[in-house]
Design a protein around this motif. Sequence first.
Motif, PDB file in Angstrom:
ATOM      1  N   GLN A  44       8.116  55.064 -24.421  1.00 32.39           N
ATOM      2  CA  GLN A  44       7.107  55.335 -25.335  1.00 32.39           C
ATOM      3  C   GLN A  44       7.513  55.455 -26.608  1.00 32.39           C
ATOM      4  N   LEU A  45       8.745  56.623 -26.546  1.00 33.21           N
ATOM      5  CA  LEU A  45       9.176  56.770 -28.040  1.00 33.21           C
ATOM      6  C   LEU A  45       9.756  55.436 -28.787  1.00 33.21           C
ATOM      7  N   ARG A  46      10.293  54.611 -28.015  1.00 37.91           N
ATOM      8  CA  ARG A  46      10.989  53.406 -28.535  1.00 37.91           C
ATOM      9  C   ARG A  46       9.977  52.334 -29.051  1.00 37.91           C
ATOM     10  N   GLN A  47       8.679  52.546 -28.280  1.00 42.38           N
ATOM     11  CA  GLN A  47       7.651  51.563 -28.781  1.00 42.38           C
ATOM     12  C   GLN A  47       7.037  52.154 -30.048  1.00 42.38           C
ATOM     13  N   ARG A  48       6.815  53.541 -30.176  1.00 41.16           N
ATOM     14  CA  ARG A  48       6.522  54.135 -31.357  1.00 41.16           C
ATOM     15  C   ARG A  48       7.537  53.844 -32.661  1.00 41.16           C
ATOM     16  N   GLU A  49       8.477  53.907 -32.290  1.00 42.40           N
ATOM     17  CA  GLU A  49       9.561  53.600 -33.343  1.00 42.40           C
ATOM     18  C   GLU A  49       9.629  52.339 -33.902  1.00 42.40           C
ATOM     19  N   CYS A  50       9.374  51.250 -33.230  1.00 44.92           N
ATOM     20  CA  CYS A  50       9.326  50.067 -33.325  1.00 44.92           C
ATOM     21  C   CYS A  50       7.786  49.671 -34.210  1.00 44.92           C
ATOM     22  N   ALA A  51       6.919  50.465 -33.728  1.00 44.49           N
ATOM     23  CA  ALA A  51       5.536  50.109 -34.445  1.00 44.49           C
ATOM     24  C   ALA A  51       5.625  50.858 -35.740  1.00 44.49           C
ATOM     25  N   LEU A  52       6.264  52.145 -35.900  1.00 40.26           N
ATOM     26  CA  LEU A  52       6.429  52.633 -37.317  1.00 40.26           C
ATOM     27  C   LEU A  52       7.274  51.646 -38.177  1.00 40.26           C
ATOM     28  N   LYS A  53       8.192  51.026 -37.558  1.00 36.64           N
ATOM     29  CA  LYS A  53       9.155  50.157 -38.398  1.00 36.64           C
ATOM     30  C   LYS A  53       7.924  48.974 -38.896  1.00 36.64           C
ATOM     31  N   ALA A  54       7.094  48.425 -37.787  1.00 34.16           N
ATOM     32  CA  ALA A  54       6.215  47.448 -38.303  1.00 34.16           C
ATOM     33  C   ALA A  54       5.292  47.930 -39.297  1.00 34.16           C
ATOM     34  N   ASP A  55       4.725  48.901 -39.266  1.00 27.66           N
ATOM     35  CA  ASP A  55       3.702  49.573 -40.071  1.00 27.66           C
ATOM     36  C   ASP A  55       4.501  49.731 -41.751  1.00 27.66           C
ATOM     37  N   LEU A  56       5.793  50.186 -41.689  1.00 32.10           N
ATOM     38  CA  LEU A  56       6.521  50.120 -42.917  1.00 32.10           C
ATOM     39  C   LEU A  56       6.650  48.986 -43.358  1.00 32.10           C
ATOM     40  N   GLU A  57       7.213  47.981 -42.722  1.00 29.32           N
ATOM     41  CA  GLU A  57       7.238  46.550 -43.162  1.00 29.32           C
ATOM     42  C   GLU A  57       6.235  45.488 -43.503  1.00 29.32           C
ATOM     43  N   LYS A  58       5.041  46.331 -43.159  1.00 30.10           N
ATOM     44  CA  LYS A  58       3.767  45.745 -43.246  1.00 30.10           C
ATOM     45  C   LYS A  58       3.596  44.277 -42.564  1.00 30.10           C
TER      46      LYS A  58
END
Length: 79
Positions: A44-58
């Motif tokens: 779950q932490l890995r998935q959240r980290e990738c989702a945050l990266k996706a949000d930051l990179e729009k």
Amino acid sequence: MKQVIIVTTIALFAAAPARSQTLVDPNKVAPEYRKAAEKRRAEQLRQRECALKADLEKVLPRDRTAYLNHCLDALAARQ
């Protein structure tokens, strides 16, 4: 018409709000399932980290799944 509005309003207020899945807490799980809970939390932490990266990179919604899969594969390859 007034009855429809009243029923719709009641239905909207009675519906439970949708919430995201919470992180698994290994300390609140029975001892025999703790190891699986720790693995799930790490995932779950890995998935959240990738989702945050996706949000930051729009990342666009149509490209988000491919981006997340690539990110998770890259994290797995590093480990």
